[in-house]
Design an enzyme around this catalytic site. Sequence first.
Site, PDB file in Angstrom:
ATOM      1  N   LYS A   1      91.355  34.183  31.696  1.00 48.07           N
ATOM      2  CA  LYS A   1      90.902  35.297  30.866  1.00 48.07           C
ATOM      3  C   LYS A   1      89.811  34.864  29.888  1.00 48.07           C
ATOM      4  CE  LYS A   1      93.416  37.049  27.723  1.00 48.07           C
ATOM      5  NZ  LYS A   1      94.516  37.768  27.034  1.00 48.07           N
TER       6      LYS A   1
ATOM      7  N   CYS B   1      78.583  40.880  27.223  1.00 43.48           N
ATOM      8  CA  CYS B   1      79.018  41.054  25.832  1.00 43.48           C
ATOM      9  C   CYS B   1      77.865  41.564  24.977  1.00 43.48           C
ATOM     10  CB  CYS B   1      79.505  39.726  25.262  1.00 43.48           C
ATOM     11  SG  CYS B   1      80.863  39.019  26.173  1.00 43.48           S
TER      12      CYS B   1
END
Length: 303
Positions: free
Chosen positions: A45, A130
Site C-alpha cells: 500500500k 498525487c
Amino acid sequence: MAELNVNIGNLQLKNPVMTASGTFGYGIEYSDFMDISRLGGIFVKGTTIQLREGNPYPRMTETPSGMLNAVGLQNKGAQYFVDNIYPQIKDIDTNMIVNVSGSSVETYVECAEKIAELDKIPAIELNISCPNVKQGGMAFGVTACGVAEVVKAVRKVYPKTLIVKLSPNVTDIAEIAKAAEAEGADSISLINTMLGMAIDAEKRKPILSTITGGLSGPCVKPVALRMVWQTYKAVKIPIIGLGGISNWKDAVEFMLAGATAIQIGTYNFVDPTVSIKVIDGINEYLDRHGFKSASELIGALEV
C-alpha cells in the site's frame, strides 16, 4: 510447461502476475488465503514520508462494474513501515515493492531515500497521481514537465528499479510515458484510477466525502488496454499493465497489448485468490497455444 519468468529491467519475476498497491495490504493479510510467495511481486500500500489519516468517510462506494475510492493514501508513514512492516515482509519469497507517494518533489525524494536503505525491497513504484500542493493541487502525473521533475529528482537518489505509475487522466499518455523514460524510469505501470463520482439521488448529495474519487474495476479495462498499447509503441522500457483485470484472459490481453507483467487490483476484493488462478490460467494458455515462454506474449497483438 512454459517458462513464466519475465524481467522488469534488473527485476526478475518468477511470473508476470503481481498485485496492485492499495488492494493487497502488505501481502501478509492474504497469506491465509493462498501462498503469496507464488506471486511475481506484491506492490504494498501507498507509503508517504509522514503519517496520513486519509480522507473522511464515506470514501468508498460500489459502481456498475467497478468501485470508486477516495481513501487518501492512509498510512502510518515511512518510518513506521521501516520499523514495523518491513521486518514482517522482508523474507517473503517474492518481490516486495513499495508504492511511494508525496505532496512535493522533496517528500517523494525523502521517502524514496528511506526505502532505498532496505536491502530486501528491490524496487519502488512512484505514484505520481498525487496532487502537488506547491502547484495548487494539480497532480504531478498530468503534465510531461511534472512527471519529468519528480522522476528526475527521485532517480538521483534511488539506485534500484524505479517504476513510475501513470495517471490515465491525461490527453496524451504516450507523451507522459516518454517523459518518465527520458528521466530514468526503468518501467512504467499503468493505469492508475480514473477520476469519477457517484451521487445519491434521494439525498441529492455526492456519495463520497471528497465528491470525486478514483474509478477502478472491470469498467476501466478498455481504457487501460488502449493506454498500454499506445505506451508500448512509444517507449522501450517494460510496461506493467493494470486496470480491470479479473481473470487470466484479461491478463493475456494486456500482455498482447505490450505489457511485460500485470497487476491485479480491485478484483482482489471479490476473490482473494484471483492472482493464483490467473497464474495458472496464463500457464494453461501458453501450453495450449504452443508458446515456450510468457515473454513471447509481450506485444504479440496482430494489427
